[in-house]
Write an enzyme that holds these catalytic residues in place. Structure first.
Site, mmCIF file in Angstrom:
data_model
loop_
_atom_site.group_PDB
_atom_site.id
_atom_site.type_symbol
_atom_site.label_atom_id
_atom_site.label_comp_id
_atom_site.label_asym_id
_atom_site.label_seq_id
_atom_site.Cartn_x
_atom_site.Cartn_y
_atom_site.Cartn_z
ATOM 1 C CB CYS A 113 3.224 1.820 18.518
ATOM 2 S SG CYS A 113 2.561 0.375 17.693
ATOM 3 C CG HIS A 249 7.121 2.732 16.733
ATOM 4 N ND1 HIS A 249 7.240 1.525 17.375
ATOM 5 C CD2 HIS A 249 5.993 2.645 15.977
ATOM 6 C CE1 HIS A 249 6.236 0.738 17.021
ATOM 7 N NE2 HIS A 249 5.468 1.392 16.173
ATOM 8 C CG ASN A 279 5.064 -2.132 15.023
ATOM 9 O OD1 ASN A 279 5.369 -2.007 16.211
ATOM 10 N ND2 ASN A 279 4.159 -1.373 14.424
HETATM 11 O O1 UT7 Z 1 2.996 1.068 14.781
HETATM 12 C C1 UT7 Z 1 1.735 1.643 14.699
HETATM 13 C C2 UT7 Z 1 1.580 2.404 13.487
HETATM 14 N N1 UT7 Z 1 1.525 1.562 12.336
HETATM 15 C C3 UT7 Z 1 2.145 1.942 11.243
HETATM 16 O O2 UT7 Z 1 2.834 2.915 11.289
HETATM 17 C C4 UT7 Z 1 1.905 1.184 9.978
HETATM 18 C C5 UT7 Z 1 1.697 2.166 8.882
HETATM 19 N N2 UT7 Z 1 1.401 1.604 7.592
HETATM 20 C C6 UT7 Z 1 2.310 0.929 6.844
HETATM 21 O O3 UT7 Z 1 3.393 0.635 7.278
HETATM 22 C C7 UT7 Z 1 1.944 0.617 5.416
HETATM 23 O O4 UT7 Z 1 0.780 1.324 5.060
HETATM 24 C C8 UT7 Z 1 1.711 -0.888 5.127
HETATM 25 C C9 UT7 Z 1 3.042 -1.608 5.174
HETATM 26 C C10 UT7 Z 1 0.766 -1.484 6.146
HETATM 27 C C11 UT7 Z 1 1.128 -1.068 3.718
HETATM 28 O O5 UT7 Z 1 1.964 -0.473 2.767
HETATM 29 P P1 UT7 Z 1 1.345 0.513 1.655
HETATM 30 O O6 UT7 Z 1 2.454 0.878 0.784
HETATM 31 O O7 UT7 Z 1 0.642 1.606 2.386
HETATM 32 O O8 UT7 Z 1 0.357 -0.431 0.879
HETATM 33 P P2 UT7 Z 1 -1.230 -0.320 0.710
HETATM 34 O O9 UT7 Z 1 -1.925 -0.566 2.025
HETATM 35 O O10 UT7 Z 1 -1.554 0.936 -0.019
HETATM 36 O O11 UT7 Z 1 -1.485 -1.563 -0.224
HETATM 37 C C12 UT7 Z 1 -0.908 -1.645 -1.535
HETATM 38 C C13 UT7 Z 1 -1.242 -2.997 -2.103
HETATM 39 C C14 UT7 Z 1 -2.711 -3.360 -2.006
HETATM 40 O O12 UT7 Z 1 -3.080 -4.038 -3.198
HETATM 41 P P3 UT7 Z 1 -3.879 -3.275 -4.370
HETATM 42 O O13 UT7 Z 1 -5.134 -2.778 -3.720
HETATM 43 O O14 UT7 Z 1 -2.961 -2.160 -4.804
HETATM 44 O O15 UT7 Z 1 -4.070 -4.360 -5.362
HETATM 45 C C15 UT7 Z 1 -2.749 -4.327 -0.847
HETATM 46 O O16 UT7 Z 1 -3.827 -5.234 -0.934
HETATM 47 O O17 UT7 Z 1 -0.522 -4.028 -1.413
HETATM 48 C C16 UT7 Z 1 -1.446 -5.060 -1.017
HETATM 49 N N3 UT7 Z 1 -0.958 -5.684 0.208
HETATM 50 C C17 UT7 Z 1 -0.111 -6.731 0.203
HETATM 51 N N4 UT7 Z 1 0.450 -7.433 -0.800
HETATM 52 C C18 UT7 Z 1 1.274 -8.447 -0.466
HETATM 53 C C19 UT7 Z 1 -1.214 -5.334 1.486
HETATM 54 N N5 UT7 Z 1 -0.548 -6.149 2.319
HETATM 55 C C20 UT7 Z 1 0.134 -7.030 1.552
HETATM 56 C C21 UT7 Z 1 1.002 -8.100 1.846
HETATM 57 N N6 UT7 Z 1 1.543 -8.769 0.795
HETATM 58 N N7 UT7 Z 1 1.331 -8.457 3.093
#
Ligand code: UT7
Length: 322
Positions: A113, A249, A279
């Site tokens: 990225c 980004h 992204n």
């Molecule tokens: O470009 C390169 C760099 N990449 C990034 O910068 C990405 C960085 N990360 C992010 O943008 C975020 O961490 C995400 C968008 C990927 C995830 O958001 P989050 O607020 O960090 O959520 P999380 O990973 O802590 O997950 C929270 C919950 C989980 O469920 P439980 O364990 O709380 O029951 C996940 O399983 O959300 C769940 N979850 C989803 N639910 C519905 C994860 N993905 C999804 C989804 N739909 N697509």
């Protein structure tokens, strides 16, 4: 030594659009979750047979046209991509042939990225040291091809596209500084674990796809981008208020908002495309730049801060007068 100035921008997004509602039919997710956690509403996906160089060519032709530069006057091509058409030749060489350019140096840069910021930093140094007068710098990806469509934690985040700029030597103004960094210790948080060197016969449907520990990456991205903003301003003896536009980004609207808060900038001064593009990895910064240049928001003479964070980890910034 001259400056490297951006004299033209271009962008291209494949016609096929995948909305959050479309994704609801593929994985266990909701439009609401994706919007609230990422800001993404839709993303563009390359058609079958449409490859990275196809997207790169469309963006490059637009950038050449805006700059008023003929392809034969380009003396350097740098393409940032994680999703090349071939193992070799490089996508830059394939692009060179498409544009009917012959003889100049052409190579790919791989910093996921952060790739476009790396490519810009490399091309800037060529221009500053007299090695190039007119460079084509591209970020192009078909990242959808690296996605595991059963992993809701990653497949909802990414899209395909390409952005390009023409960099020309200029006596007065242009890029003021670029800042490139990496720390390879974080490989396990964000990667595609397969590579050619492991032996092609070892490749399977899972090890050739993106793996991410999203929450950990999120925290690192926010902290690291905060630091690079300080580093960039300090290196140029500038205040936050000197920046007219943040061109970040486009990974997640919450990461973008955190960086804007750090700069005490309102979101009106931030170019946001993540809602429409998702992204697009190395393409995201040049695509965002192109959108804001073409719709008239970014004007000649304004001060721009470009920044990115991605796999590696890699991170970087560029401060420039447009
Ligand atoms: O470009 C390169 C760099 N990449 C990034 O910068 C990405 C960085 N990360 C992010 O943008 C975020 O961490 C995400 C968008 C990927 C995830 O958001 P989050 O607020 O960090 O959520 P999380 O990973 O802590 O997950 C929270 C919950 C989980 O469920 P439980 O364990 O709380 O029951 C996940 O399983 O959300 C769940 N979850 C989803 N639910 C519905 C994860 N993905 C999804 C989804 N739909 N697509």
């Amino acid at each position: 030594m001259s400056f490297a100035r951006i004299t033209g921008t271009g962008g291209y997004l494949p016609e096929k659009v995948l909305t959050n509602h479309d994704l609801e039919k593929i994985v266990d997710t909701t439009d609401q979750w994706i919007r609230e956690r990422t800001g993404i509403e839709k993303r563009h996906i390359a058609l079958e047979g449409q490859t990275t160089v196809d997207l790169a060519e469309r963006a490059s032709r637009q950038a050449l046209e805006m700059a008023g530069v003929k392809p034969e006057d380009i003396d350097l091509i740098v393409v940032a991509t994680t999703t090349p058409d071939r193992i070799f030749p490089s996508t830059a060489c394939l692009l060179q042939s498409r544009l009917d350019i012959h003889g100049c140096a052409a190579f790919d840069v791989q910093a996921v990225c952060t790739g476009f910021i790396y490519a810009l930093g490399v091309a800037e140094k060529f221009i500053k040291t007299g090695g190039s007068k007119k460079a084509l710098v591209v970020g192009a990806e078909t990242f959808s091809r690296l996605l595991n469509w059963e992993d809701r934690g990653t497949c909802v985040l990414f899209g395909d596209g390409a952005g390009a700029v023409i960099l020309e030597a200029d006596d007065e103004t242009g890029i003021l500084s670029t800042h490139l960094h990496a720390d390879g210790d974080y490989e396990a948080l964000l990667r595609v674990p397969f590579g050619v060197s492991q032996g092609m016969e070892q490749m399977d449907d899972i090890n050739s796809k993106v793996e991410m520990r999203g929450n950990e990456v999120f925290k690192m991205a926010v902290n690291t981008l905060g630091r690079i903003v300080d580093e960039t301003l300090e290196a140029n003896n500038m205040e936050k208020s000197d920046i007219d536009w943040l061109v970040p980004h486009q990974a997640n609207i919450r990461i973008i908002q955190a960086t804007a808060r750090k700069l005490k900038m309102s979101l009106d001064q931030v170019v946001v495309t993540v809602n429409e593009h998702g992204n697009t990895s190395a393409a995201s910064v040049p695509l965002a730049l192109d959108v804001a240049v073409r719709d008239g928001r970014i004007k000649k003479g304004e001060m721009l801060l470009l920044e990115a964070f991605g796999g590696g980890f890699t991170w970087g910034s560029a401060l420039l007068r447009f």
